[in-house]
Design an enzyme around this catalytic site. Structure first.
Site, PDB file in Angstrom:
ATOM      1  N   ARG A 184       0.797  -1.223   0.000  1.00 42.51           N
ATOM      2  CA  ARG A 184       0.000   0.000   0.000  1.00 42.51           C
ATOM      3  C   ARG A 184       0.832   1.275   0.000  1.00 42.51           C
ATOM      4  NH1 ARG A 184      -2.727  -3.807   1.692  1.00 42.51           N
ATOM      5  NH2 ARG A 184      -0.773  -4.310   2.674  1.00 42.51           N
ATOM      6  N   THR A 185       1.799   1.366   0.909  1.00 52.57           N
ATOM      7  CA  THR A 185       2.471   2.654   1.081  1.00 52.57           C
ATOM      8  C   THR A 185       3.265   3.010  -0.175  1.00 52.57           C
ATOM      9  OG1 THR A 185       2.632   2.092   3.414  1.00 52.57           O
ATOM     10  CG2 THR A 185       3.931   3.968   2.658  1.00 52.57           C
ATOM     11  N   LYS A 231      25.897  -3.837  -0.806  1.00 52.76           N
ATOM     12  CA  LYS A 231      27.376  -3.839  -0.828  1.00 52.76           C
ATOM     13  C   LYS A 231      27.940  -3.066   0.357  1.00 52.76           C
ATOM     14  CE  LYS A 231      26.873  -2.858  -5.575  1.00 52.76           C
ATOM     15  NZ  LYS A 231      27.290  -1.950  -6.633  1.00 52.76           N
ATOM     16  N   ARG A 244      11.191   3.865   3.418  1.00 52.49           N
ATOM     17  CA  ARG A 244      10.835   2.877   4.454  1.00 52.49           C
ATOM     18  C   ARG A 244      12.097   2.092   4.789  1.00 52.49           C
ATOM     19  NH1 ARG A 244       5.764  -1.146   4.541  1.00 52.49           N
ATOM     20  NH2 ARG A 244       4.814   0.838   5.081  1.00 52.49           N
ATOM     21  N   HIS A 287       4.860   5.610  11.589  1.00 52.95           N
ATOM     22  CA  HIS A 287       4.346   5.493  10.222  1.00 52.95           C
ATOM     23  C   HIS A 287       3.384   6.670  10.007  1.00 52.95           C
ATOM     24  CE1 HIS A 287       3.219   3.930   6.458  1.00 52.95           C
ATOM     25  NE2 HIS A 287       2.865   2.704   6.772  1.00 52.95           N
TER      26      HIS A 287
HETATM   27  N1   CP Z   1      -0.293  -0.096   5.896  1.00 56.03           N
HETATM   28  C1   CP Z   1       0.913  -0.324   5.323  1.00 56.03           C
HETATM   29  O1   CP Z   1       1.919   0.303   5.678  1.00 56.03           O
HETATM   30  O2   CP Z   1       0.905  -1.276   4.329  1.00 56.03           O
HETATM   31  P1   CP Z   1       2.167  -1.726   3.475  1.00 56.03           P
HETATM   32  O3   CP Z   1       3.151  -2.382   4.422  1.00 56.03           O
HETATM   33  O4   CP Z   1       1.642  -2.664   2.431  1.00 56.03           O
HETATM   34  O5   CP Z   1       2.774  -0.486   2.886  1.00 56.03           O
END
Ligand code: CP
Length: 292
Positions: A51-52, A80, A101, A129
């Site tokens: 999603r993100t 590396k 991320r 998040h």
């Molecule tokens: N909600 C969320 O962060 O989903 P993903 O890990 O798929 O990005």
């Protein structure tokens, strides 16, 4: 130049502005179709995501911009031994804004020391998040018409779940969650089963047990099936309860709950795209890279 590392980087007025902008994008998508023409978003995903990452990419495309990036560290020079600082220093020469991320808590905070462009934390370990929280707040707003005076049930992995960490920080700034978590004054109760509080809830926010963050398989197995929402558990819930989940789901919401009109987690994921469009525009504007 401003970054978004945690929800508290934004004032309540700024959050309101982002929610308002996202709402306008939903109503008038054509108005925003070329706002980011010529701009590039880099998605640096050192940890898996559906999603993100994809909603960030869809967001930038729907604003007229372009996307570069990677979805796993193994295909990059991190494998590396390149540091996050060096990777970000380099990529910030190639893109106008970065969504990152990383499995290590605090990695985005290290990244901002070297970047030339705004950084958005797209999830760092079990820590935070913030863009999920913006998606959650937009969902509260669209479903409930308000962000305050809500009784919210948080269920699942409250220790390792970064979505609940960021959401609690945000909601403590509004008048919420029965009284306030002590320092901020928000009231809360901790219960062993959902049944005890179900009739009181305006929102039930389910989360996955974060298997990848447990230190042993044995420990994970203790909680694997501890909290599962099914139609029986919803029998005493309010008719206007909003059921949310940041997703991905494993088994903590039975799939037949998806057809209940109170289930809003797929709408929540769509809201993630709109609010990320609003966030990209806002950070580029604050950095003087965009006028709208
Ligand atoms: N909600 C969320 O962060 O989903 P993903 O890990 O798929 O990005």
């Amino acid at each position: 130049m401003r970054h978004l590392l945690d929800t508290t980087d934004l004032s309540l007025d700024e959050i309101d502005d982002i929610i308002s902008l996202a709402t306008d994008i939903i109503s008038n998508p054509k108005k925003y179709a070329h706002v980011c023409d010529g701009k590039k978003l880099a998605t640096l995903f050192f940890e898996p995501s559906t999603r993100t990452r994809l909603s960030f990419e869809a967001a930038m495309y729907e604003l007229g911009g372009n996307v570069i990036g990677f979805s796993e560290a193994s295909s990059t020079s991190a494998s590396k031994g390149e540091t996050v600082e060096d990777t970000v220093r380099i990529v910030s020469n190639y893109a106008d804004i970065i969504a990152m991320r990383h499995p290590l808590e605090g990695a985005p905070r290290v990244a901002v020391t070297k970047t030339l462009v705004p950084i958005i934390n797209a999830g760092d370990g079990g820590h935070a998040h913030p863009t999920q929280t913006l998606a959650d707040l937009l969902t509260f707003y669209r479903e409930k018409g308000r962000l305050d005076n809500l009784t919210i049930g948080l269920c699942g992995d409250l220790k390792f779940g970064r979505t609940v960490h960021s959401l609690i920080k945000a909601m403590c700034r509004y008048k919420n969650i029965k009284d306030v978590l002590e320092p901020s004054g928000t009231k809360y109760v901790q219960v062993e089963s959902m049944d005890a509080v179900m009739p009181d809830l305006d929102v039930l926010y389910m989360t996955r047990i974060q298997r990848e963050r447990f230190f042993s398989a044995e420990e994970y197995l203790k909680y694997e099936n501890a909290f599962i929402l099914d139609l029986d558990k919803l029998e005493n819930a309010k008719s206007d309860l909003t059921i949310m989940h940041p997703l991905p789901r494993v088994n903590e919401i039975a799939t037949n709950v998806d057809d209940d009109p109170r289930a809003k987690y797929f709408e929540q994921a769509l809201n993630g795209k709109y609010v990320r469009m609003a966030l990209i525009m806002t950070l580029l504007k604050w950095g003087g890279q965009l006028e709208y």
